[in-house]
Write an enzyme that holds these catalytic residues in place. Sequence first.
Site, PDB file in Angstrom:
ATOM      1  N   GLU A   5      -8.101  -6.129  -5.495  1.00 16.29           N
ATOM      2  CA  GLU A   5      -7.068  -6.609  -6.448  1.00 16.29           C
ATOM      3  C   GLU A   5      -6.048  -6.060  -6.346  1.00 16.29           C
ATOM      4  O   GLU A   5      -5.610  -5.178  -7.173  1.00 16.29           O
ATOM      5  CB  GLU A   5      -7.631  -7.038  -7.741  1.00 16.29           C
ATOM      6  CG  GLU A   5      -8.972  -7.999  -7.873  1.00 16.29           C
ATOM      7  CD  GLU A   5      -9.926  -7.028  -7.766  1.00 16.29           C
ATOM      8  OE1 GLU A   5     -10.163  -5.825  -8.081  1.00 16.29           O
ATOM      9  OE2 GLU A   5     -11.128  -7.502  -7.669  1.00 16.29           O
ATOM     10  N   CYS A   6      -4.933  -6.282  -5.392  1.00 18.54           N
ATOM     11  CA  CYS A   6      -3.565  -5.456  -5.332  1.00 18.54           C
ATOM     12  C   CYS A   6      -2.217  -6.654  -5.117  1.00 18.54           C
ATOM     13  O   CYS A   6      -2.510  -7.649  -5.087  1.00 18.54           O
ATOM     14  CB  CYS A   6      -3.624  -4.863  -4.052  1.00 18.54           C
ATOM     15  SG  CYS A   6      -5.224  -3.760  -3.668  1.00 18.54           S
ATOM     16  N   THR A   7      -1.197  -5.961  -5.448  1.00 13.90           N
ATOM     17  CA  THR A   7      -0.045  -6.725  -5.520  1.00 13.90           C
ATOM     18  C   THR A   7       0.825  -5.812  -4.486  1.00 13.90           C
ATOM     19  O   THR A   7       1.314  -4.827  -4.788  1.00 13.90           O
ATOM     20  CB  THR A   7       0.435  -6.914  -6.481  1.00 13.90           C
ATOM     21  OG1 THR A   7      -0.500  -7.594  -7.584  1.00 13.90           O
ATOM     22  CG2 THR A   7       1.750  -7.746  -6.390  1.00 13.90           C
ATOM     23  N   GLU A 100      -3.859  -4.985   1.576  1.00 10.77           N
ATOM     24  CA  GLU A 100      -3.723  -5.883   0.545  1.00 10.77           C
ATOM     25  C   GLU A 100      -4.951  -7.032   0.827  1.00 10.77           C
ATOM     26  O   GLU A 100      -4.857  -7.623   2.115  1.00 10.77           O
ATOM     27  CB  GLU A 100      -2.408  -6.852   0.440  1.00 10.77           C
ATOM     28  CG  GLU A 100      -2.371  -7.895  -0.511  1.00 10.77           C
ATOM     29  CD  GLU A 100      -1.865  -7.318  -1.773  1.00 10.77           C
ATOM     30  OE1 GLU A 100      -2.574  -8.154  -2.737  1.00 10.77           O
ATOM     31  OE2 GLU A 100      -1.449  -6.507  -1.898  1.00 10.77           O
TER      32      GLU A 100
END
Length: 471
Positions: A5-7, A100
């Site tokens: 869960e990355c942005t 990502e």
Amino acid sequence: MKKAECTTILVGKNASIDGSAMIARSEDGGREIIPEGFELITPEKQPKHYESVISHQKIDDKDLADTPLRYTSAPDVSGESGIWAAAGINSENIAMTATETITTNSRIQGIDPLVTEGGLGEEDFVTLTLPYIHSALDGVKRMGYLLEKYGTYEMNGMAFADHDEIWYLETIGGHHWIARRIPDDAYVVAPNRLNIDEFHFGEDGFLADDTLEGIIEEYHLNPDREGYNMRHIFGSSTVKDAHYNNPRAWFVHNYFDPEFGGKPTDQDQPFICHANRKISIEDICFVESSHYQDTPFDPYGDLGTPEQKKTYRPIALNRNFETHILQVRNDVPEEIAGVQWLCFGPNTFNSFVPFYTNVNDTPASFQTGPKFDLNKIFWLNKLTAQLGDTNFKVYGELESDFEQKSLSQCHFIQHETDKKAAGLTGKEAEDLLTEANQKMADQVYNNTIELLSNMVNEGHNLATLKFDLLD
């Protein structure tokens, strides 16, 4: 262990306020706390022989250059599942962030499945790439080579930056890949989905493995009547995307351009975008710590119902463990051009620190240990975040003041150091920048202790276990 869960935020040099190229990403995890550190990897520390911990993939020694470059790293400090170096800048001021986690679909998986034996993944990519590249384009080509030769067991996106260019690469199936150069005047927000949309095989600014275009035609993968949209061909458009991924992009787009509009669930939000102003470090800090402020979807806000507050996944959440902004500056000498802005823990309750990367060591408080230790900023930030989350209305303003104070002080130290570094090279420059990093780390650590003290004082009379009649 899996960090899914990355942005990612990318900002071209002509889209930034100071002309620097910037690539940023929050590194998130799951229910288990994953302590992150900050390390300097010198050539003698770089592995001469390499085997992945998770997949047991061995890398041919010929694929590890004899003269690796020095680079910074933000690894998982336990080492139990490998290095997971996450992000860094090497001694030639080439930046890399990986990875990502992105989506895929059954059509490409039925043609080129993710590998089930061996292969590379997020554990490996930075360690096997960053010390061997001399430009952002080099990073794309080396990563493509490794993917084609060894394969991958997961879908990932990653970014590379130098003084002039930013490239974003996404893996396709087990062995294929695509990459696009980000226009200098554009920005990108990439949540956990396949993000590249418009693509032109053979044109400048677009790269892919040699067989990918033929596979699209041979297996009838393109649903569009004209052109190539890689998100349509290889990605997903699911209910999970509508609630987990797309809203994060929608919030960032509307922050950078309030006329963007649209709905949080929109599946076709563009990959390449343009802001209504030049983007600053503070802008990236804000969006990476955002939670749908001033909308009904803010978990801390007053505008929505309890159901609305849980509708969409925010960028900032308790599973943020490390966030970075890799900045390659163009208005300063090469010795001080690389800056790794770094913070640990949930982004709503911490502050970025602009660490120079041309150094000979990293600050001790950022060299995290795997066990709870309040001498380490990672664990201190986890504590303030968990306390702050219990009553954001009370603690949120304290955190906001702390963050502005910390960023201001770090900017001041950085400006003073930039001036002192004029004309310095070699060890003299490294020593000065190492000392500046220590000053900034100490300042932010002391500010965080002060924040915790203020939170305890403010929270004293908020306890449930109290009785108003005093002895």
